[in-house]
Design a protein around this motif. Structure first.
Motif, PDB file in Angstrom:
ATOM      1  N   GLY A   1     -15.166 -22.618 -56.053  1.00 46.90           N
ATOM      2  CA  GLY A   1     -15.864 -23.419 -56.677  1.00 46.90           C
ATOM      3  C   GLY A   1     -15.345 -24.509 -57.011  1.00 46.90           C
ATOM      4  O   GLY A   1     -15.166 -25.552 -56.371  1.00 46.90           O
ATOM      5  N   PRO A   2     -14.610 -24.838 -58.137  1.00 52.93           N
ATOM      6  CA  PRO A   2     -13.893 -26.167 -58.777  1.00 52.93           C
ATOM      7  C   PRO A   2     -12.784 -26.506 -58.436  1.00 52.93           C
ATOM      8  O   PRO A   2     -12.290 -27.712 -58.220  1.00 52.93           O
ATOM      9  CB  PRO A   2     -14.318 -26.104 -60.085  1.00 52.93           C
ATOM     10  CG  PRO A   2     -13.996 -24.592 -60.508  1.00 52.93           C
ATOM     11  CD  PRO A   2     -14.899 -23.789 -59.285  1.00 52.93           C
ATOM     12  N   GLY A   3     -11.851 -25.384 -57.928  1.00 50.32           N
ATOM     13  CA  GLY A   3     -10.580 -25.618 -57.741  1.00 50.32           C
ATOM     14  C   GLY A   3     -10.283 -26.018 -56.189  1.00 50.32           C
ATOM     15  O   GLY A   3      -9.434 -25.605 -55.523  1.00 50.32           O
ATOM     16  N   PHE A   4     -10.907 -27.079 -55.783  1.00 48.88           N
ATOM     17  CA  PHE A   4     -10.802 -27.632 -54.621  1.00 48.88           C
ATOM     18  C   PHE A   4      -9.392 -27.804 -53.981  1.00 48.88           C
ATOM     19  O   PHE A   4      -8.473 -28.877 -54.663  1.00 48.88           O
ATOM     20  CB  PHE A   4     -11.499 -29.015 -54.378  1.00 48.88           C
ATOM     21  CG  PHE A   4     -11.786 -29.574 -53.063  1.00 48.88           C
ATOM     22  CD1 PHE A   4     -12.669 -28.900 -52.125  1.00 48.88           C
ATOM     23  CD2 PHE A   4     -11.119 -30.623 -52.764  1.00 48.88           C
ATOM     24  CE1 PHE A   4     -12.421 -29.421 -50.846  1.00 48.88           C
ATOM     25  CE2 PHE A   4     -11.154 -31.332 -51.423  1.00 48.88           C
ATOM     26  CZ  PHE A   4     -11.992 -30.667 -50.654  1.00 48.88           C
ATOM     27  N   ASP A   5      -8.891 -27.274 -52.915  1.00 48.76           N
ATOM     28  CA  ASP A   5      -7.755 -27.598 -52.230  1.00 48.76           C
ATOM     29  C   ASP A   5      -6.728 -27.152 -53.048  1.00 48.76           C
ATOM     30  O   ASP A   5      -5.427 -27.715 -53.052  1.00 48.76           O
ATOM     31  CB  ASP A   5      -7.576 -28.895 -51.901  1.00 48.76           C
ATOM     32  CG  ASP A   5      -7.974 -29.444 -50.657  1.00 48.76           C
ATOM     33  OD1 ASP A   5      -8.865 -28.345 -49.908  1.00 48.76           O
ATOM     34  OD2 ASP A   5      -8.189 -30.286 -49.994  1.00 48.76           O
ATOM     35  N   THR A   6      -6.899 -26.335 -54.414  1.00 49.98           N
ATOM     36  CA  THR A   6      -5.795 -25.695 -55.148  1.00 49.98           C
ATOM     37  C   THR A   6      -5.799 -24.447 -55.477  1.00 49.98           C
ATOM     38  O   THR A   6      -4.641 -23.699 -55.389  1.00 49.98           O
ATOM     39  CB  THR A   6      -6.156 -26.700 -56.636  1.00 49.98           C
ATOM     40  OG1 THR A   6      -6.191 -28.000 -56.352  1.00 49.98           O
ATOM     41  CG2 THR A   6      -5.066 -26.194 -57.428  1.00 49.98           C
TER      42      THR A   6
ATOM     43  N   GLU B   1      -0.590 -25.512 -41.277  1.00 53.40           N
ATOM     44  CA  GLU B   1      -2.111 -25.525 -41.977  1.00 53.40           C
ATOM     45  C   GLU B   1      -2.478 -26.664 -42.469  1.00 53.40           C
ATOM     46  O   GLU B   1      -3.657 -26.972 -42.483  1.00 53.40           O
ATOM     47  CB  GLU B   1      -2.038 -24.248 -42.930  1.00 53.40           C
ATOM     48  CG  GLU B   1      -3.406 -24.152 -43.523  1.00 53.40           C
ATOM     49  CD  GLU B   1      -4.618 -23.427 -42.502  1.00 53.40           C
ATOM     50  OE1 GLU B   1      -5.531 -23.182 -43.080  1.00 53.40           O
ATOM     51  OE2 GLU B   1      -4.143 -23.305 -41.456  1.00 53.40           O
ATOM     52  N   GLY B   2      -1.835 -27.585 -43.041  1.00 52.27           N
ATOM     53  CA  GLY B   2      -1.880 -28.842 -43.614  1.00 52.27           C
ATOM     54  C   GLY B   2      -2.087 -28.958 -44.905  1.00 52.27           C
ATOM     55  O   GLY B   2      -2.122 -29.803 -45.600  1.00 52.27           O
ATOM     56  N   HIS B   3      -2.602 -27.697 -45.631  1.00 52.45           N
ATOM     57  CA  HIS B   3      -2.533 -27.627 -47.040  1.00 52.45           C
ATOM     58  C   HIS B   3      -2.165 -26.293 -47.359  1.00 52.45           C
ATOM     59  O   HIS B   3      -2.601 -25.293 -46.537  1.00 52.45           O
ATOM     60  CB  HIS B   3      -3.879 -28.163 -47.373  1.00 52.45           C
ATOM     61  CG  HIS B   3      -4.994 -27.572 -46.580  1.00 52.45           C
ATOM     62  ND1 HIS B   3      -5.736 -26.295 -46.786  1.00 52.45           N
ATOM     63  CD2 HIS B   3      -5.659 -28.108 -45.660  1.00 52.45           C
ATOM     64  CE1 HIS B   3      -6.733 -26.186 -46.224  1.00 52.45           C
ATOM     65  NE2 HIS B   3      -6.802 -27.270 -45.352  1.00 52.45           N
ATOM     66  N   PRO B   4      -1.689 -25.846 -48.579  1.00 47.77           N
ATOM     67  CA  PRO B   4      -1.093 -24.675 -48.918  1.00 47.77           C
ATOM     68  C   PRO B   4      -2.430 -23.642 -49.618  1.00 47.77           C
ATOM     69  O   PRO B   4      -2.097 -22.463 -50.008  1.00 47.77           O
ATOM     70  CB  PRO B   4      -0.230 -25.119 -49.891  1.00 47.77           C
ATOM     71  CG  PRO B   4      -0.757 -26.178 -50.777  1.00 47.77           C
ATOM     72  CD  PRO B   4      -1.362 -26.976 -49.821  1.00 47.77           C
ATOM     73  N   ASP B   5      -3.496 -24.259 -49.941  1.00 48.89           N
ATOM     74  CA  ASP B   5      -4.451 -23.217 -50.785  1.00 48.89           C
ATOM     75  C   ASP B   5      -4.734 -22.020 -50.008  1.00 48.89           C
ATOM     76  O   ASP B   5      -5.217 -21.032 -50.835  1.00 48.89           O
ATOM     77  CB  ASP B   5      -5.765 -24.145 -51.083  1.00 48.89           C
ATOM     78  CG  ASP B   5      -6.625 -24.480 -49.924  1.00 48.89           C
ATOM     79  OD1 ASP B   5      -5.893 -25.010 -49.021  1.00 48.89           O
ATOM     80  OD2 ASP B   5      -7.645 -24.666 -49.973  1.00 48.89           O
ATOM     81  N   ASN B   6      -4.887 -21.763 -48.677  1.00 51.59           N
ATOM     82  CA  ASN B   6      -5.173 -20.661 -48.050  1.00 51.59           C
ATOM     83  C   ASN B   6      -3.955 -19.913 -47.747  1.00 51.59           C
ATOM     84  O   ASN B   6      -3.794 -18.748 -48.009  1.00 51.59           O
ATOM     85  CB  ASN B   6      -6.230 -20.995 -46.775  1.00 51.59           C
ATOM     86  CG  ASN B   6      -7.414 -20.794 -46.992  1.00 51.59           C
ATOM     87  OD1 ASN B   6      -7.846 -22.128 -46.625  1.00 51.59           O
ATOM     88  ND2 ASN B   6      -7.926 -20.131 -47.348  1.00 51.59           N
TER      89      ASN B   6
ATOM     90  N   ALA C   1      -1.918 -23.753 -55.982  1.00 57.14           N
ATOM     91  CA  ALA C   1      -1.175 -24.281 -55.017  1.00 57.14           C
ATOM     92  C   ALA C   1      -1.158 -25.985 -55.114  1.00 57.14           C
ATOM     93  O   ALA C   1      -2.214 -26.315 -55.425  1.00 57.14           O
ATOM     94  CB  ALA C   1      -1.346 -24.095 -53.635  1.00 57.14           C
ATOM     95  N   TRP C   2      -0.052 -26.468 -55.042  1.00 55.95           N
ATOM     96  CA  TRP C   2       0.045 -27.782 -55.129  1.00 55.95           C
ATOM     97  C   TRP C   2       1.205 -28.612 -54.140  1.00 55.95           C
ATOM     98  O   TRP C   2       2.042 -27.694 -53.846  1.00 55.95           O
ATOM     99  CB  TRP C   2      -0.001 -28.290 -56.744  1.00 55.95           C
ATOM    100  CG  TRP C   2       1.569 -28.001 -57.164  1.00 55.95           C
ATOM    101  CD1 TRP C   2       2.602 -28.933 -57.304  1.00 55.95           C
ATOM    102  CD2 TRP C   2       2.061 -26.721 -57.735  1.00 55.95           C
ATOM    103  NE1 TRP C   2       3.588 -28.334 -58.013  1.00 55.95           N
ATOM    104  CE2 TRP C   2       3.272 -26.959 -58.208  1.00 55.95           C
ATOM    105  CE3 TRP C   2       1.203 -25.515 -57.951  1.00 55.95           C
ATOM    106  CZ2 TRP C   2       3.885 -25.751 -58.957  1.00 55.95           C
ATOM    107  CZ3 TRP C   2       1.785 -24.607 -58.669  1.00 55.95           C
ATOM    108  CH2 TRP C   2       3.332 -24.729 -59.122  1.00 55.95           C
TER     109      TRP C   2
END
Length: 314
Positions: free
Chosen positions: A24-29, A139-144, A156-157
């Motif tokens: 929901g609100p925790g986009f890319d995080t 992956e390009g970003h750590p959220d998954n 993740a950040w």
């Protein structure tokens, strides 16, 4: 556990969970590990062979050459460690649905990271920070990849020293339910539908809901409906997956904490108790013509694992 493969330098068994990002609100995080799994057996050889055998989700579409994401990830880790790439035999049984917003690419990257870790054990060692850095580079970003690697709920950040994460334990009253449709969604397409800027009030709204969501998932499941509200990405992506948005809206109007799972098109419900999930399934059957497969899952708390067949776990 299986016997060592004849002629192999080393054989490792890997298990990686599905993940749902954003929540929901925790986009890319924010990300959550779920009890769908990919299982792989990877053997290394002192030659240049490459054998890939795939079954399960996406088996007909996954490349079986050097462009395979697991192979590319293993090669990336070996290159980063300054070690020559061995010959490989990979046998994969994919339980994580592909193209459905449940972290299938993150699972493949995580599987490759853990396979390389197991194959290099005793020669090169990797701590959690190194694993997350390598996975994020692919992956390009750590959220998954963070929940896939470490399990549970992860924040993740990207900090001054690179990707970082904090793992949290989810309240035992939180009961995940995933609705998986027959159609897929491109993550790149989903991302392209978002505007480069959003109104200040929408940004403030999501900051408040993200903070509340951490509390709801770890301490107060009764707050999950309010905590999963979003204004940053779901409505913008809705035109590309109208049936997904329709189901999310119907579930939320009925009081269920429903969100788009990752980039979609699957729908994640965070029920405040296992008994409520069947009510959500019955509602879904009545509000949409799209066939959805409902999966009542658990939160995976272990994350990805790797085991050396000859030497035990690593």
């Amino acid at each position: 556990m299986g016997e060592p493969v004849t002629g192999a330098l080393r054989t490792v068994d890997i298990t990686v969970p599905a993940t749902s990002a954003n929540l929901g609100p925790g986009f890319d995080t924010l990300g959550l590990a779920l009890s769908f799994y990919d299982h792989l057996t990877v053997s290394s050889f002192d030659d240049d062979r490459l054998e890939i055998i795939v079954s399960g989700s996406g088996a007909d579409e996954i490349p079986t050459d050097a462009t395979n994401l697991v192979v590319r990830t293993i090669a990336h880790v070996f290159a980063d460690a300054g070690r020559p790439m061995p010959g490989l035999r990979i046998v994969a049984d994919n339980g994580v649905p592909h193209g459905r917003g449940l972290g299938s690419s993150g699972a493949a990257v995580t599987a490759g990271i853990l396979a390389a870790k197991g194959l290099l054990a005793g020669d090169v060692e990797f701590d959690d920070d190194a694993l997350l850095r390598l996975a994020t580079e692919l992956e390009g970003h750590p959220d998954n990849v963070a929940p896939a690697l470490f399990g549970g709920l992860t924040i993740a950040w990207i900090g001054e020293r690179g990707p970082a994460h904090k793992k949290l334990l989810v309240h035992r009253g939180v009961a995940p339910l995933v609705f998986v449709p027959g159609f897929t969604m491109s993550t790149s397409l989903a991302r392209s539908l978002q505007p480069p800027q959003v109104p200040r009030e929408d940004a403030v709204f999501n900051v408040s809901r993200s903070a509340l969501l951490v509390a709801a998932l770890t301490q107060s499941p009764e707050l999950l409906l309010d905590a999963t509200a979003d204004r940053l990405h779901q409505d913008y992506r809705g035109p590309a997956m109208p049936e997904t948005l329709r189901l999310v809206q119907a579930l939320r109007q009925a009081g269920f904490a429903a969100v788009v799972s990752g980039a979609g098109p699957s729908v994640l419900v965070l029920a405040d108790g296992p008994g409520h999930r069947q009510d959500a399934v019955e509602l879904a059957d009545s509000v949409t013509d799209t066939p959805w497969t409902a999966h009542m899952l658990a939160v995976d708390v272990r994350g990805g694992t790797v085991r050396n067949r000859a030497e035990g776990s690593t």
